[in-house]
Design a protein around this motif. Sequence first.
Motif, PDB file in Angstrom:
ATOM      1  N   VAL A   1       0.775  -1.180   0.182  1.00 19.62           N
ATOM      2  CA  VAL A   1       0.025   0.063   0.027  1.00 19.62           C
ATOM      3  C   VAL A   1       0.923   1.115   0.056  1.00 19.62           C
ATOM      4  O   VAL A   1       1.823   1.314   0.454  1.00 19.62           O
ATOM      5  CB  VAL A   1      -0.895  -0.058   1.280  1.00 19.62           C
ATOM      6  N   ASN A   2       0.345   2.215  -0.637  1.00 18.36           N
ATOM      7  CA  ASN A   2       1.228   3.390  -0.846  1.00 18.36           C
ATOM      8  C   ASN A   2       0.461   4.664  -0.776  1.00 18.36           C
ATOM      9  O   ASN A   2       0.255   5.502  -1.671  1.00 18.36           O
ATOM     10  CB  ASN A   2       2.033   3.699  -2.287  1.00 18.36           C
ATOM     11  N   PRO A   3       0.003   5.024   0.378  1.00 15.44           N
ATOM     12  CA  PRO A   3      -0.984   6.160   0.747  1.00 15.44           C
ATOM     13  C   PRO A   3      -0.354   7.363   0.881  1.00 15.44           C
ATOM     14  O   PRO A   3       0.911   7.405   1.348  1.00 15.44           O
ATOM     15  CB  PRO A   3      -1.791   5.501   1.998  1.00 15.44           C
ATOM     16  N   GLN A   4      -0.841   8.186   0.634  1.00 16.98           N
ATOM     17  CA  GLN A   4      -0.256   9.672   0.768  1.00 16.98           C
ATOM     18  C   GLN A   4      -1.445  10.389   1.670  1.00 16.98           C
ATOM     19  O   GLN A   4      -2.535  10.383   1.437  1.00 16.98           O
ATOM     20  CB  GLN A   4      -0.215  10.580  -0.554  1.00 16.98           C
ATOM     21  N   LYS A   5      -1.060  11.187   2.791  1.00 14.22           N
ATOM     22  CA  LYS A   5      -1.752  11.781   3.828  1.00 14.22           C
ATOM     23  C   LYS A   5      -1.502  13.259   4.064  1.00 14.22           C
ATOM     24  O   LYS A   5      -0.457  13.430   4.133  1.00 14.22           O
ATOM     25  CB  LYS A   5      -1.683  11.095   5.359  1.00 14.22           C
ATOM     26  N   ALA A   6      -2.418  13.959   4.054  1.00 15.85           N
ATOM     27  CA  ALA A   6      -2.240  15.420   4.324  1.00 15.85           C
ATOM     28  C   ALA A   6      -3.366  15.763   5.523  1.00 15.85           C
ATOM     29  O   ALA A   6      -4.368  15.432   5.514  1.00 15.85           O
ATOM     30  CB  ALA A   6      -2.555  16.130   3.031  1.00 15.85           C
ATOM     31  N   GLU A   7      -2.810  16.845   6.211  1.00 17.88           N
ATOM     32  CA  GLU A   7      -3.372  17.211   7.513  1.00 17.88           C
ATOM     33  C   GLU A   7      -3.117  18.500   7.658  1.00 17.88           C
ATOM     34  O   GLU A   7      -1.968  19.134   7.425  1.00 17.88           O
ATOM     35  CB  GLU A   7      -3.234  16.243   8.653  1.00 17.88           C
ATOM     36  N   CYS A   8      -3.931  19.351   8.389  1.00 15.22           N
ATOM     37  CA  CYS A   8      -3.923  20.609   8.845  1.00 15.22           C
ATOM     38  C   CYS A   8      -3.890  20.924  10.179  1.00 15.22           C
ATOM     39  O   CYS A   8      -4.822  20.080  10.667  1.00 15.22           O
ATOM     40  CB  CYS A   8      -4.806  21.599   8.042  1.00 15.22           C
TER      41      CYS A   8
ATOM     42  N   GLU B   1       2.225  16.815   4.984  1.00 16.13           N
ATOM     43  CA  GLU B   1       1.904  15.686   4.108  1.00 16.13           C
ATOM     44  C   GLU B   1       2.991  14.789   4.303  1.00 16.13           C
ATOM     45  O   GLU B   1       3.979  14.881   4.224  1.00 16.13           O
ATOM     46  CB  GLU B   1       2.179  16.181   2.586  1.00 16.13           C
ATOM     47  N   ARG B   2       2.218  13.354   4.397  1.00 12.84           N
ATOM     48  CA  ARG B   2       3.163  12.303   4.794  1.00 12.84           C
ATOM     49  C   ARG B   2       3.027  11.211   3.475  1.00 12.84           C
ATOM     50  O   ARG B   2       1.997  10.983   2.995  1.00 12.84           O
ATOM     51  CB  ARG B   2       2.647  11.611   5.958  1.00 12.84           C
ATOM     52  N   LEU B   3       4.266  10.613   3.083  1.00 12.07           N
ATOM     53  CA  LEU B   3       4.121   9.880   1.988  1.00 12.07           C
ATOM     54  C   LEU B   3       4.477   8.434   2.664  1.00 12.07           C
ATOM     55  O   LEU B   3       5.710   8.376   3.493  1.00 12.07           O
ATOM     56  CB  LEU B   3       5.322  10.012   0.940  1.00 12.07           C
ATOM     57  N   ILE B   4       3.871   7.377   2.606  1.00 12.65           N
ATOM     58  CA  ILE B   4       3.841   6.095   3.308  1.00 12.65           C
ATOM     59  C   ILE B   4       3.936   4.876   2.398  1.00 12.65           C
ATOM     60  O   ILE B   4       3.115   5.011   1.499  1.00 12.65           O
ATOM     61  CB  ILE B   4       2.656   5.966   4.290  1.00 12.65           C
ATOM     62  N   TYR B   5       4.681   4.055   2.634  1.00  6.72           N
ATOM     63  CA  TYR B   5       4.892   3.017   1.654  1.00  6.72           C
ATOM     64  C   TYR B   5       5.027   1.677   2.712  1.00  6.72           C
ATOM     65  O   TYR B   5       5.986   1.507   3.553  1.00  6.72           O
ATOM     66  CB  TYR B   5       6.234   2.940   0.964  1.00  6.72           C
ATOM     67  N   ASN B   6       4.084   0.807   2.595  1.00  9.42           N
ATOM     68  CA  ASN B   6       3.895  -0.469   3.235  1.00  9.42           C
ATOM     69  C   ASN B   6       4.072  -0.158   4.794  1.00  9.42           C
ATOM     70  O   ASN B   6       4.640  -0.867   5.683  1.00  9.42           O
ATOM     71  CB  ASN B   6       4.939  -1.251   2.866  1.00  9.42           C
ATOM     72  N   ARG B   7       3.104   0.725   5.238  1.00  8.19           N
ATOM     73  CA  ARG B   7       3.073   1.123   6.631  1.00  8.19           C
ATOM     74  C   ARG B   7       4.148   1.730   7.073  1.00  8.19           C
ATOM     75  O   ARG B   7       4.383   2.068   8.380  1.00  8.19           O
ATOM     76  CB  ARG B   7       2.682  -0.021   7.679  1.00  8.19           C
ATOM     77  N   LEU B   8       5.115   2.310   6.616  1.00 12.11           N
ATOM     78  CA  LEU B   8       6.263   3.031   6.832  1.00 12.11           C
ATOM     79  C   LEU B   8       6.208   4.389   6.259  1.00 12.11           C
ATOM     80  O   LEU B   8       6.243   4.336   5.073  1.00 12.11           O
ATOM     81  CB  LEU B   8       7.569   2.135   6.406  1.00 12.11           C
ATOM     82  N   GLN B   9       6.425   5.369   7.108  1.00 12.95           N
ATOM     83  CA  GLN B   9       6.402   6.680   6.419  1.00 12.95           C
ATOM     84  C   GLN B   9       8.032   6.947   5.848  1.00 12.95           C
ATOM     85  O   GLN B   9       9.103   6.817   6.802  1.00 12.95           O
ATOM     86  CB  GLN B   9       6.022   7.754   7.620  1.00 12.95           C
ATOM     87  N   TYR B  10       8.221   7.361   4.707  1.00 16.39           N
ATOM     88  CA  TYR B  10       9.676   7.590   4.506  1.00 16.39           C
ATOM     89  C   TYR B  10       9.688   8.909   4.095  1.00 16.39           C
ATOM     90  O   TYR B  10      11.070   9.385   3.667  1.00 16.39           O
ATOM     91  CB  TYR B  10       9.867   6.648   3.186  1.00 16.39           C
ATOM     92  N   VAL B  11       9.006   9.636   3.629  1.00 16.10           N
ATOM     93  CA  VAL B  11       8.900  11.093   3.482  1.00 16.10           C
ATOM     94  C   VAL B  11       7.778  12.146   3.799  1.00 16.10           C
ATOM     95  O   VAL B  11       6.691  11.606   3.865  1.00 16.10           O
ATOM     96  CB  VAL B  11       9.107  11.421   1.689  1.00 16.10           C
ATOM     97  N   MET B  12       8.256  13.396   4.547  1.00 16.09           N
ATOM     98  CA  MET B  12       7.186  14.072   5.127  1.00 16.09           C
ATOM     99  C   MET B  12       7.486  15.543   4.490  1.00 16.09           C
ATOM    100  O   MET B  12       8.710  15.718   4.596  1.00 16.09           O
ATOM    101  CB  MET B  12       7.114  13.839   6.512  1.00 16.09           C
ATOM    102  N   PHE B  13       6.603  16.126   4.177  1.00 13.25           N
ATOM    103  CA  PHE B  13       6.572  17.515   3.910  1.00 13.25           C
ATOM    104  C   PHE B  13       5.707  18.498   5.110  1.00 13.25           C
ATOM    105  O   PHE B  13       4.700  18.082   5.483  1.00 13.25           O
ATOM    106  CB  PHE B  13       6.028  18.051   2.528  1.00 13.25           C
ATOM    107  N   ASP B  14       6.606  19.090   5.586  1.00 15.72           N
ATOM    108  CA  ASP B  14       5.910  19.977   6.840  1.00 15.72           C
ATOM    109  C   ASP B  14       6.164  21.639   6.331  1.00 15.72           C
ATOM    110  O   ASP B  14       7.257  22.132   6.099  1.00 15.72           O
ATOM    111  CB  ASP B  14       6.917  19.934   7.983  1.00 15.72           C
ATOM    112  N   SER B  15       5.080  22.361   6.564  1.00 19.75           N
ATOM    113  CA  SER B  15       5.056  23.616   6.107  1.00 19.75           C
ATOM    114  C   SER B  15       5.951  24.397   7.004  1.00 19.75           C
ATOM    115  O   SER B  15       6.514  25.541   6.645  1.00 19.75           O
ATOM    116  CB  SER B  15       3.709  24.464   5.767  1.00 19.75           C
ATOM    117  N   ASP B  16       6.230  24.283   8.099  1.00 22.59           N
ATOM    118  CA  ASP B  16       6.776  25.055   9.261  1.00 22.59           C
ATOM    119  C   ASP B  16       8.285  24.876   8.433  1.00 22.59           C
ATOM    120  O   ASP B  16       9.225  25.635   8.937  1.00 22.59           O
ATOM    121  CB  ASP B  16       6.761  24.428  10.531  1.00 22.59           C
TER     122      ASP B  16
END
Length: 89
Positions: A3-10, A23-38
């Motif tokens: 599974v390769n979901p992408q989750k965004a939250e505010c 924004e979190r990029l997840i592959y096989n239940r492991l977060q591998y990349v994250m974008f943080d506006s801060d």
Amino acid sequence: VFVNPQKAECSFINGTEKVRFVERLIYNRLQYVMFDSDVGHYVGFTPHGEKNAKRLNSDPALLEYKRTQVDRYCRHNYEGSHQYLPVRR
């Protein structure tokens, strides 16, 4: 099954005074990349994620687009949904 979901939250503090887009990029239940506006750029958490973060951070148009998501995505949606959001204390 992979599974390769992408989750965004505010996150909102004092209404729209302080808004954070993540924004979190997840592959096989492991977060591998994250974008943080801060932070303002992508951060990798695995060797594969660090390589992808470097590739994503090399595109200035993409970074500018992600930085403006605070206004375009978060603040825009806050106006219509703030009365339904739970208040945290």
